[in-house]
Design an enzyme around this catalytic site. Sequence first.
Site, PDB file in Angstrom:
ATOM      1  N   ARG A 173       4.383  34.420  21.344  1.00  0.00           N
ATOM      2  CA  ARG A 173       4.505  35.766  20.777  1.00  0.00           C
ATOM      3  C   ARG A 173       5.748  35.834  19.894  1.00  0.00           C
ATOM      4  O   ARG A 173       6.541  34.906  19.866  1.00  0.00           O
ATOM      5  CB  ARG A 173       4.576  36.791  21.886  1.00  0.00           C
ATOM      6  CG  ARG A 173       5.700  36.500  22.823  1.00  0.00           C
ATOM      7  CD  ARG A 173       5.697  37.459  23.968  1.00  0.00           C
ATOM      8  NE  ARG A 173       6.582  36.905  24.983  1.00  0.00           N
ATOM      9  CZ  ARG A 173       6.782  37.416  26.144  1.00  0.00           C
ATOM     10  NH1 ARG A 173       6.144  38.497  26.487  1.00  0.00           N
ATOM     11  NH2 ARG A 173       7.600  36.878  27.004  1.00  0.00           N
ATOM     12  N   ARG A 177      13.738  40.011  19.019  1.00  0.00           N
ATOM     13  CA  ARG A 177      13.924  41.376  19.535  1.00  0.00           C
ATOM     14  C   ARG A 177      14.688  42.191  18.500  1.00  0.00           C
ATOM     15  O   ARG A 177      15.732  41.737  18.022  1.00  0.00           O
ATOM     16  CB  ARG A 177      14.727  41.349  20.825  1.00  0.00           C
ATOM     17  CG  ARG A 177      13.956  40.683  21.915  1.00  0.00           C
ATOM     18  CD  ARG A 177      14.680  40.814  23.232  1.00  0.00           C
ATOM     19  NE  ARG A 177      14.061  39.887  24.159  1.00  0.00           N
ATOM     20  CZ  ARG A 177      14.669  39.318  25.162  1.00  0.00           C
ATOM     21  NH1 ARG A 177      15.935  39.606  25.418  1.00  0.00           N
ATOM     22  NH2 ARG A 177      14.030  38.481  25.930  1.00  0.00           N
ATOM     23  N   ARG A 249       7.735  14.141  28.805  1.00  0.00           N
ATOM     24  CA  ARG A 249       9.084  13.988  28.276  1.00  0.00           C
ATOM     25  C   ARG A 249      10.021  13.894  29.474  1.00  0.00           C
ATOM     26  O   ARG A 249       9.814  14.561  30.497  1.00  0.00           O
ATOM     27  CB  ARG A 249       9.489  15.196  27.425  1.00  0.00           C
ATOM     28  CG  ARG A 249       8.619  15.428  26.231  1.00  0.00           C
ATOM     29  CD  ARG A 249       8.776  14.401  25.142  1.00  0.00           C
ATOM     30  NE  ARG A 249      10.063  14.527  24.448  1.00  0.00           N
ATOM     31  CZ  ARG A 249      10.497  13.622  23.568  1.00  0.00           C
ATOM     32  NH1 ARG A 249       9.789  12.534  23.303  1.00  0.00           N
ATOM     33  NH2 ARG A 249      11.648  13.810  22.941  1.00  0.00           N
ATOM     34  N   ARG A 279      21.088  20.594  24.335  1.00  0.00           N
ATOM     35  CA  ARG A 279      21.946  21.684  24.817  1.00  0.00           C
ATOM     36  C   ARG A 279      23.027  21.133  25.738  1.00  0.00           C
ATOM     37  O   ARG A 279      22.942  19.993  26.207  1.00  0.00           O
ATOM     38  CB  ARG A 279      21.122  22.744  25.551  1.00  0.00           C
ATOM     39  CG  ARG A 279      20.349  22.220  26.748  1.00  0.00           C
ATOM     40  CD  ARG A 279      19.520  23.340  27.389  1.00  0.00           C
ATOM     41  NE  ARG A 279      18.858  22.873  28.598  1.00  0.00           N
ATOM     42  CZ  ARG A 279      18.196  23.656  29.449  1.00  0.00           C
ATOM     43  NH1 ARG A 279      18.089  24.952  29.224  1.00  0.00           N
ATOM     44  NH2 ARG A 279      17.636  23.140  30.523  1.00  0.00           N
ATOM     45  N   GLU A 300      22.355  17.419  27.458  1.00  0.00           N
ATOM     46  CA  GLU A 300      20.957  17.163  27.800  1.00  0.00           C
ATOM     47  C   GLU A 300      20.238  16.515  26.619  1.00  0.00           C
ATOM     48  O   GLU A 300      20.213  17.066  25.521  1.00  0.00           O
ATOM     49  CB  GLU A 300      20.310  18.508  28.148  1.00  0.00           C
ATOM     50  CG  GLU A 300      19.077  18.396  28.979  1.00  0.00           C
ATOM     51  CD  GLU A 300      18.638  19.774  29.506  1.00  0.00           C
ATOM     52  OE1 GLU A 300      19.463  20.482  30.139  1.00  0.00           O
ATOM     53  OE2 GLU A 300      17.483  20.126  29.274  1.00  0.00           O
ATOM     54  N   TYR A 348       3.530  22.509  33.429  1.00  0.00           N
ATOM     55  CA  TYR A 348       4.868  23.060  33.586  1.00  0.00           C
ATOM     56  C   TYR A 348       4.743  24.342  34.393  1.00  0.00           C
ATOM     57  O   TYR A 348       3.994  25.253  34.026  1.00  0.00           O
ATOM     58  CB  TYR A 348       5.543  23.374  32.232  1.00  0.00           C
ATOM     59  CG  TYR A 348       6.882  24.009  32.507  1.00  0.00           C
ATOM     60  CD1 TYR A 348       7.991  23.224  32.779  1.00  0.00           C
ATOM     61  CD2 TYR A 348       7.006  25.395  32.614  1.00  0.00           C
ATOM     62  CE1 TYR A 348       9.204  23.787  33.131  1.00  0.00           C
ATOM     63  CE2 TYR A 348       8.219  25.975  32.960  1.00  0.00           C
ATOM     64  CZ  TYR A 348       9.312  25.166  33.218  1.00  0.00           C
ATOM     65  OH  TYR A 348      10.507  25.729  33.588  1.00  0.00           O
ATOM     66  N   ASP A 350       7.049  27.391  36.341  1.00  0.00           N
ATOM     67  CA  ASP A 350       8.310  27.959  36.780  1.00  0.00           C
ATOM     68  C   ASP A 350       8.304  28.059  38.305  1.00  0.00           C
ATOM     69  O   ASP A 350       7.243  28.009  38.947  1.00  0.00           O
ATOM     70  CB  ASP A 350       8.511  29.348  36.145  1.00  0.00           C
ATOM     71  CG  ASP A 350       9.187  29.243  34.784  1.00  0.00           C
ATOM     72  OD1 ASP A 350       9.977  28.309  34.579  1.00  0.00           O
ATOM     73  OD2 ASP A 350       8.914  30.110  33.920  1.00  0.00           O
TER      74      ASP A 350
HETATM   75  C1  LIG Z   1      14.531  20.654  33.202  1.00  0.00           C
HETATM   76  C2  LIG Z   1      13.803  21.720  33.987  1.00  0.00           C
HETATM   77  C3  LIG Z   1      14.371  22.963  34.121  1.00  0.00           C
HETATM   78  C4  LIG Z   1      13.699  23.953  34.844  1.00  0.00           C
HETATM   79  N1  LIG Z   1      14.273  25.188  34.921  1.00  0.00           N
HETATM   80  C5  LIG Z   1      13.626  26.160  35.558  1.00  0.00           C
HETATM   81  C6  LIG Z   1      14.157  27.485  35.579  1.00  0.00           C
HETATM   82  O1  LIG Z   1      15.220  27.763  35.014  1.00  0.00           O
HETATM   83  N2  LIG Z   1      13.460  28.448  36.243  1.00  0.00           N
HETATM   84  C7  LIG Z   1      12.268  28.185  36.866  1.00  0.00           C
HETATM   85  O2  LIG Z   1      11.674  29.102  37.457  1.00  0.00           O
HETATM   86  N3  LIG Z   1      11.753  26.938  36.876  1.00  0.00           N
HETATM   87  C8  LIG Z   1      12.393  25.928  36.247  1.00  0.00           C
HETATM   88  N4  LIG Z   1      11.865  24.661  36.244  1.00  0.00           N
HETATM   89  C9  LIG Z   1      10.626  24.384  36.998  1.00  0.00           C
HETATM   90  C10 LIG Z   1      10.884  23.891  38.467  1.00  0.00           C
HETATM   91  O3  LIG Z   1      11.632  22.711  38.429  1.00  0.00           O
HETATM   92  C11 LIG Z   1       9.525  23.693  39.164  1.00  0.00           C
HETATM   93  O4  LIG Z   1       8.875  24.937  39.277  1.00  0.00           O
HETATM   94  C12 LIG Z   1       9.624  23.100  40.572  1.00  0.00           C
HETATM   95  O5  LIG Z   1      10.448  21.983  40.627  1.00  0.00           O
HETATM   96  C13 LIG Z   1       8.236  22.689  41.046  1.00  0.00           C
HETATM   97  O6  LIG Z   1       8.304  22.271  42.401  1.00  0.00           O
HETATM   98  P1  LIG Z   1       7.301  21.181  42.963  1.00  0.00           P
HETATM   99  O7  LIG Z   1       7.505  21.144  44.442  1.00  0.00           O
HETATM  100  O8  LIG Z   1       5.924  21.440  42.478  1.00  0.00           O
HETATM  101  O9  LIG Z   1       7.739  19.798  42.275  1.00  0.00           O
HETATM  102  P2  LIG Z   1       9.061  18.925  42.432  1.00  0.00           P
HETATM  103  O10 LIG Z   1      10.255  19.782  42.522  1.00  0.00           O
HETATM  104  O11 LIG Z   1       9.004  17.905  41.360  1.00  0.00           O
HETATM  105  O12 LIG Z   1       8.865  18.195  43.844  1.00  0.00           O
HETATM  106  C14 LIG Z   1       7.974  17.122  44.025  1.00  0.00           C
HETATM  107  C15 LIG Z   1       8.631  16.136  44.994  1.00  0.00           C
HETATM  108  O13 LIG Z   1       7.644  15.154  45.377  1.00  0.00           O
HETATM  109  C16 LIG Z   1       8.301  13.934  45.581  1.00  0.00           C
HETATM  110  N5  LIG Z   1       7.292  12.860  45.477  1.00  0.00           N
HETATM  111  C17 LIG Z   1       6.518  12.582  44.415  1.00  0.00           C
HETATM  112  N6  LIG Z   1       5.682  11.561  44.697  1.00  0.00           N
HETATM  113  C18 LIG Z   1       5.930  11.198  45.984  1.00  0.00           C
HETATM  114  C19 LIG Z   1       5.373  10.217  46.851  1.00  0.00           C
HETATM  115  N7  LIG Z   1       4.364   9.403  46.476  1.00  0.00           N
HETATM  116  N8  LIG Z   1       5.853  10.117  48.121  1.00  0.00           N
HETATM  117  C20 LIG Z   1       6.869  10.928  48.520  1.00  0.00           C
HETATM  118  N9  LIG Z   1       7.425  11.880  47.733  1.00  0.00           N
HETATM  119  C21 LIG Z   1       6.961  12.023  46.478  1.00  0.00           C
HETATM  120  C22 LIG Z   1       9.347  13.903  44.493  1.00  0.00           C
HETATM  121  O14 LIG Z   1      10.402  13.021  44.855  1.00  0.00           O
HETATM  122  C23 LIG Z   1       9.789  15.364  44.415  1.00  0.00           C
HETATM  123  O15 LIG Z   1      10.957  15.591  45.177  1.00  0.00           O
HETATM  124  C24 LIG Z   1      12.469  23.673  35.477  1.00  0.00           C
HETATM  125  C25 LIG Z   1      11.898  22.400  35.339  1.00  0.00           C
HETATM  126  C26 LIG Z   1      12.533  21.446  34.569  1.00  0.00           C
HETATM  127  C27 LIG Z   1      11.850  20.126  34.353  1.00  0.00           C
END
Ligand SMILES: Cc1cc2nc3c(=O)[nH]c(=O)nc-3n(C[C@H](O)[C@H](O)[C@H](O)COP(=O)(O)OP(=O)(O)OC[C@H]3O[C@@H](n4cnc5c(N)ncnc54)[C@H](O)[C@@H]3O)c2cc1C
Length: 383
Positions: A173, A177, A249, A279, A300, A348, A350
């Site tokens: 969008r 602002r 990425r 950043r 970063e 992706y 949040d």
């Molecule tokens: C750079 C970045 C910035 C972000 N900033 C924000 C933000 O400001 N605000 C926001 O709301 N969200 C943000 N996010 C999103 C946020 O990181 C995710 O919503 C969140 O991490 C998702 O949780 P998850 O449990 O699905 O995955 P993850 O946090 O990735 O957890 C998955 C886990 O599984 C484990 N795993 C994987 N495979 C295996 C295996 N075979 N055996 C054992 N363990 C395993 C990994 O080690 C990992 O610890 C950001 C993401 C990124 C990439």
Amino acid sequence: MALRCLMVGAGLSGAVIGRALAEAGHNVIVVDARDHIAGNCHTERDAATDVMVHVYGPHIFHTDDEEVWSYVNRFETFLPFKNRVKTTSQGAVYSLPINLHTINQFFGKTLRPDEARAFLESKADLSIDDPQTFEEQALRFVGRDLYEAFFKGYTMKQWGCSPSELPASILKRLPVRFNYDDNYFFHKYQGMPENGYTAMVEKILDHDNIAVRLNTRVGRADMADYDHIFYSGPIDGWFDYELGHLGYRTLDFERFDYDGDYQGCAVMNYGDIDVPYTRITEHKHFSPWENRKKSVLYREYSRACTESDIPYYPIRQVAEKTLLAEYIKLAEQEKNITFVGRLGTYRYLDMDVTIREALDCARTWLAVQETGQKMPVFNISVL
Ligand SMILES: Cc1cc2nc3c(=O)[nH]c(=O)nc-3n(C[C@H](O)[C@H](O)[C@H](O)COP(=O)(O)OP(=O)(O)OC[C@H]3O[C@@H](n4cnc5c(N)ncnc54)[C@H](O)[C@@H]3O)c2cc1C
């Protein structure tokens, strides 16, 4: 009857689903290949500076979801935090997202909201009727000057390709602002956990029916020991990448310390293409109530993810979605497993969306135990 369930991953997905199942009386084992819980939201108190560091990049909690907001507040106190991002471009500092202050400063004007709207319309490329690419979308909305200063270089660094190769949907969008509101997010609730995200996840996992095992990587061969698996690892990894790797990425964080306040804000973007990083984040500003003197900063850098890197942002272009569709077909032949979270569904997400989906997924599974129906391999639409 209490069932034995495995959560692969101790991030938000595994922790929230595990907690719901544990509260319903089931036995939950949560494993993670890493040596800590909380996945990519992991925060750690730095010994040298006492700053709370967001180890895998800064995380700001923001949501409109009442249930998710009360869920996180059940486990941790959230303190007010507004993300006010700045950007350095061509030797000057501006405020993001583009707002009235940015426009007036950039063009050296003192426009009121209506005047700024008309002014930007005069800059917009109205010859673009139906923008197909990110570049066309930006040119159509804000014109070339603002596009080049604030979107072009940053996006090229972030995605490793020209904005003319990215879909228009990335810039959904009007990113402008016409007032002085520089709060980056629109959501009703925003905040930071007082003691960091890892402390919050630790409390979510603190239940008699939950056992946590770190430094433990599991795969398909471990399935037989459990009634159901919730897998938040990479979907292609579950199948040993037999069809190839889904494109991501990755990020490199170059840490440096500073004795004092380095940049006066939490996030400073760098829009110029000749600055190699996207950043700099100054972590003490994510916990402003702590008032630390010394500072920890991350430069970063974004680049293509190789097999040994941490996957951060799914690319999700046509080729990746085609491959994803093939993995979905394989996944749908599996039994007693549900693919969840950002890696399990190659999206992706949040944090608030991750928690919402985890709560819904746990509810579906608990309901299925009552009705005897089959638990879906994906509890949401993934493609
Ligand atoms: C750079 C970045 C910035 C972000 N900033 C924000 C933000 O400001 N605000 C926001 O709301 N969200 C943000 N996010 C999103 C946020 O990181 C995710 O919503 C969140 O991490 C998702 O949780 P998850 O449990 O699905 O995955 P993850 O946090 O990735 O957890 C998955 C886990 O599984 C484990 N795993 C994987 N495979 C295996 C295996 N075979 N055996 C054992 N363990 C395993 C990994 O080690 C990992 O610890 C950001 C993401 C990124 C990439």
